[in-house]
Design a protein around this motif. Sequence first.
Motif, PDB file in Angstrom:
ATOM      1  N   PRO A  98       0.750  -1.363  -0.312  1.00  0.00           N
ATOM      2  CA  PRO A  98       0.003  -0.090  -0.012  1.00  0.00           C
ATOM      3  C   PRO A  98       0.828   1.309  -0.229  1.00  0.00           C
ATOM      4  CG  PRO A  98      -1.168  -1.615   1.822  1.00  0.00           C
ATOM      5  CD  PRO A  98       0.368  -2.045   1.399  1.00  0.00           C
ATOM      6  N   VAL A  99       1.787   1.358   0.773  1.00  0.00           N
ATOM      7  CA  VAL A  99       2.885   2.435   0.904  1.00  0.00           C
ATOM      8  C   VAL A  99       3.920   1.806   1.276  1.00  0.00           C
ATOM      9  CG1 VAL A  99       4.101   3.997   1.978  1.00  0.00           C
ATOM     10  CG2 VAL A  99       1.405   3.816   2.150  1.00  0.00           C
ATOM     11  N   LEU A 100       5.408   1.917   0.040  1.00  0.00           N
ATOM     12  CA  LEU A 100       6.485   1.613  -0.016  1.00  0.00           C
ATOM     13  C   LEU A 100       7.545   2.834   0.386  1.00  0.00           C
ATOM     14  CD1 LEU A 100       8.650  -0.708  -1.273  1.00  0.00           C
ATOM     15  CD2 LEU A 100       8.420   0.826  -3.039  1.00  0.00           C
ATOM     16  N   GLY A 101       8.146   2.637   1.863  1.00  0.00           N
ATOM     17  CA  GLY A 101       8.916   3.161   2.142  1.00  0.00           C
ATOM     18  C   GLY A 101      10.296   3.379   1.916  1.00  0.00           C
ATOM     19  N   TYR A 102      11.337   3.948   2.122  1.00  0.00           N
ATOM     20  CA  TYR A 102      12.354   4.706   2.222  1.00  0.00           C
ATOM     21  C   TYR A 102      13.674   3.373   2.703  1.00  0.00           C
ATOM     22  CZ  TYR A 102      17.528   7.099   1.764  1.00  0.00           C
ATOM     23  OH  TYR A 102      18.507   6.835   1.464  1.00  0.00           O
ATOM     24  N   SER A 103      12.848   3.380   3.771  1.00  0.00           N
ATOM     25  CA  SER A 103      13.467   2.435   4.794  1.00  0.00           C
ATOM     26  C   SER A 103      13.640   0.868   4.254  1.00  0.00           C
ATOM     27  CB  SER A 103      12.913   2.424   6.071  1.00  0.00           C
ATOM     28  OG  SER A 103      11.731   1.750   5.900  1.00  0.00           O
ATOM     29  N   GLU A 104      12.569   0.376   3.623  1.00  0.00           N
ATOM     30  CA  GLU A 104      12.223  -0.735   3.011  1.00  0.00           C
ATOM     31  C   GLU A 104      13.478  -0.818   1.561  1.00  0.00           C
ATOM     32  OE1 GLU A 104       7.631  -2.098   3.001  1.00  0.00           O
ATOM     33  OE2 GLU A 104       8.010   0.214   2.553  1.00  0.00           O
ATOM     34  N   VAL A 105      13.443  -0.425   0.336  1.00  0.00           N
ATOM     35  CA  VAL A 105      14.993  -0.249   0.028  1.00  0.00           C
ATOM     36  C   VAL A 105      15.602  -0.022   0.211  1.00  0.00           C
ATOM     37  CG1 VAL A 105      13.002   0.680  -1.863  1.00  0.00           C
ATOM     38  CG2 VAL A 105      14.190   2.172  -0.915  1.00  0.00           C
ATOM     39  N   VAL A 106      16.077   0.158   1.043  1.00  0.00           N
ATOM     40  CA  VAL A 106      17.383   0.828   1.614  1.00  0.00           C
ATOM     41  C   VAL A 106      17.935  -0.317   2.732  1.00  0.00           C
ATOM     42  CG1 VAL A 106      18.830   1.409   3.061  1.00  0.00           C
ATOM     43  CG2 VAL A 106      18.194   3.362   1.843  1.00  0.00           C
ATOM     44  N   GLY A 107      16.271  -1.294   3.736  1.00  0.00           N
ATOM     45  CA  GLY A 107      16.943  -2.321   3.898  1.00  0.00           C
ATOM     46  C   GLY A 107      17.296  -4.116   3.004  1.00  0.00           C
ATOM     47  N   PHE A 108      17.039  -3.711   1.950  1.00  0.00           N
ATOM     48  CA  PHE A 108      16.897  -5.060   0.987  1.00  0.00           C
ATOM     49  C   PHE A 108      18.050  -4.616   0.010  1.00  0.00           C
ATOM     50  CE2 PHE A 108      17.819  -5.350  -3.939  1.00  0.00           C
ATOM     51  CZ  PHE A 108      17.511  -7.233  -3.013  1.00  0.00           C
ATOM     52  N   LEU A 109      19.192  -3.683  -0.255  1.00  0.00           N
ATOM     53  CA  LEU A 109      19.829  -3.308  -0.351  1.00  0.00           C
ATOM     54  C   LEU A 109      21.441  -3.633   0.946  1.00  0.00           C
ATOM     55  CD1 LEU A 109      20.262   0.192  -2.539  1.00  0.00           C
ATOM     56  CD2 LEU A 109      20.153  -2.453  -3.204  1.00  0.00           C
ATOM     57  N   VAL A 110      20.763  -2.941   2.184  1.00  0.00           N
ATOM     58  CA  VAL A 110      21.352  -3.290   3.491  1.00  0.00           C
ATOM     59  C   VAL A 110      21.575  -5.142   3.491  1.00  0.00           C
ATOM     60  CG1 VAL A 110      21.555  -3.304   5.921  1.00  0.00           C
ATOM     61  CG2 VAL A 110      21.413  -1.074   4.395  1.00  0.00           C
ATOM     62  N   ARG A 111      20.463  -5.489   3.757  1.00  0.00           N
ATOM     63  CA  ARG A 111      20.405  -7.548   4.429  1.00  0.00           C
ATOM     64  C   ARG A 111      20.817  -7.809   2.690  1.00  0.00           C
ATOM     65  NH1 ARG A 111      14.883  -5.285   4.739  1.00  0.00           N
ATOM     66  NH2 ARG A 111      14.459  -6.238   2.833  1.00  0.00           N
ATOM     67  N   ASN A 112      21.266  -7.792   1.889  1.00  0.00           N
ATOM     68  CA  ASN A 112      21.486  -8.393   0.955  1.00  0.00           C
ATOM     69  C   ASN A 112      23.037  -7.901   0.157  1.00  0.00           C
ATOM     70  OD1 ASN A 112      19.441 -10.229   0.084  1.00  0.00           O
ATOM     71  ND2 ASN A 112      18.222  -8.402   0.116  1.00  0.00           N
ATOM     72  N   ARG A 113      24.011  -6.855   0.801  1.00  0.00           N
ATOM     73  CA  ARG A 113      24.812  -6.830   0.399  1.00  0.00           C
ATOM     74  C   ARG A 113      25.760  -7.647   0.917  1.00  0.00           C
ATOM     75  NH1 ARG A 113      28.808  -5.791  -1.183  1.00  0.00           N
ATOM     76  NH2 ARG A 113      30.208  -3.762  -1.633  1.00  0.00           N
ATOM     77  N   ALA A 114      26.155  -8.110   1.559  1.00  0.00           N
ATOM     78  CA  ALA A 114      27.023  -9.591   1.621  1.00  0.00           C
ATOM     79  C   ALA A 114      27.095 -10.226   0.841  1.00  0.00           C
ATOM     80  CB  ALA A 114      27.203 -10.008   3.316  1.00  0.00           C
ATOM     81  N   ALA A 115      25.869 -10.638  -0.059  1.00  0.00           N
ATOM     82  CA  ALA A 115      25.513 -11.391  -0.831  1.00  0.00           C
ATOM     83  C   ALA A 115      26.379 -11.049  -1.726  1.00  0.00           C
ATOM     84  CB  ALA A 115      24.660 -12.363  -1.011  1.00  0.00           C
ATOM     85  N   VAL A 116      26.717 -10.115  -2.088  1.00  0.00           N
ATOM     86  CA  VAL A 116      26.988  -9.039  -3.732  1.00  0.00           C
ATOM     87  C   VAL A 116      28.346  -8.912  -2.964  1.00  0.00           C
ATOM     88  CG1 VAL A 116      26.400  -8.265  -5.133  1.00  0.00           C
ATOM     89  CG2 VAL A 116      24.579  -9.351  -4.402  1.00  0.00           C
ATOM     90  N   PRO A 117      29.871  -9.236  -3.317  1.00  0.00           N
ATOM     91  CA  PRO A 117      30.930  -8.388  -2.659  1.00  0.00           C
ATOM     92  C   PRO A 117      31.615  -7.953  -3.871  1.00  0.00           C
ATOM     93  CG  PRO A 117      31.458 -11.287  -3.457  1.00  0.00           C
ATOM     94  CD  PRO A 117      29.944 -10.643  -3.120  1.00  0.00           C
ATOM     95  N   GLU A 118      31.054  -8.074  -5.179  1.00  0.00           N
ATOM     96  CA  GLU A 118      31.720  -6.807  -6.021  1.00  0.00           C
ATOM     97  C   GLU A 118      30.768  -5.871  -6.797  1.00  0.00           C
ATOM     98  OE1 GLU A 118      28.964 -10.924  -8.109  1.00  0.00           O
ATOM     99  OE2 GLU A 118      29.719 -10.092  -6.277  1.00  0.00           O
ATOM    100  N   ALA A 119      29.755  -6.342  -5.533  1.00  0.00           N
ATOM    101  CA  ALA A 119      28.351  -4.572  -5.951  1.00  0.00           C
ATOM    102  C   ALA A 119      29.052  -3.325  -5.211  1.00  0.00           C
ATOM    103  CB  ALA A 119      27.307  -5.051  -5.121  1.00  0.00           C
ATOM    104  N   ALA A 120      29.125  -2.004  -6.210  1.00  0.00           N
ATOM    105  CA  ALA A 120      30.059  -0.652  -5.820  1.00  0.00           C
ATOM    106  C   ALA A 120      28.641  -0.273  -4.851  1.00  0.00           C
ATOM    107  CB  ALA A 120      30.389  -0.214  -7.003  1.00  0.00           C
ATOM    108  N   GLY A 121      27.729  -0.418  -5.194  1.00  0.00           N
ATOM    109  CA  GLY A 121      26.657   0.301  -4.983  1.00  0.00           C
ATOM    110  C   GLY A 121      25.493  -0.646  -5.788  1.00  0.00           C
ATOM    111  N   GLY A 122      24.337   0.441  -5.470  1.00  0.00           N
ATOM    112  CA  GLY A 122      22.933  -0.295  -5.912  1.00  0.00           C
ATOM    113  C   GLY A 122      22.260   1.379  -6.189  1.00  0.00           C
ATOM    114  N   ALA A 123      20.748   0.566  -7.034  1.00  0.00           N
ATOM    115  CA  ALA A 123      19.817   1.172  -7.144  1.00  0.00           C
ATOM    116  C   ALA A 123      18.543   0.900  -6.987  1.00  0.00           C
ATOM    117  CB  ALA A 123      20.226   1.335  -8.897  1.00  0.00           C
ATOM    118  N   VAL A 124      17.715   2.432  -7.029  1.00  0.00           N
ATOM    119  CA  VAL A 124      15.817   1.406  -6.508  1.00  0.00           C
ATOM    120  C   VAL A 124      15.392   2.937  -7.844  1.00  0.00           C
ATOM    121  CG1 VAL A 124      14.166   2.463  -5.579  1.00  0.00           C
ATOM    122  CG2 VAL A 124      16.293   2.069  -4.502  1.00  0.00           C
TER     123      VAL A 124
END
Length: 152
Positions: free
Chosen positions: A65-91
């Motif tokens: 119903p309402v998508l929040g900033y904390s939800e998209v940032v949370g996805f990136l933070v939670r999954n960061r360790a699985a992507v060691p080659e990542a230099a950033g993220g995007a929405v």
Amino acid sequence: MSEEKAVRGAASGPGRGPAGGAAQADRVLETADRMLHGIVRLMDLGDRVGEARSGLGAKRAPLHPVLGYSEVVGFLVRNRAAVPEAAGGAVLRRRSGREYLVQTFFLDAEGAPLHGAGAADAPVWVCRAQRLDEELAAAFGDTDLIVFQGGA
């Protein structure tokens, strides 16, 4: 993803005197140019991801119903360790009727999406939202893309 860097803030701060100002400005412009090229690539990728944007794939994406900033940032933070080659993220957001279709994904050092570069394990989150919270809407501003750089 512990920090979001804005290009416009990169040329300010201590130690930016006249001697280093021109070189710093050149680096900032070069970075901005690379980012713009990356944004164009991301927008092109978003246009090509037909299943995520429409049809069956979009209909299966969870609806918030309402998508929040904390939800998209949370996805990136939670999954960061699985992507060691990542230099950033995007929405990336796209309007789809009365809803937004939102894709959150990781970027390589060149600003290209990792999920489109053969990194099959790079997580991607696709969801639909009836609206965006104030913080997420403000982060998008009048664009359809937010880029996060750096951080581990």
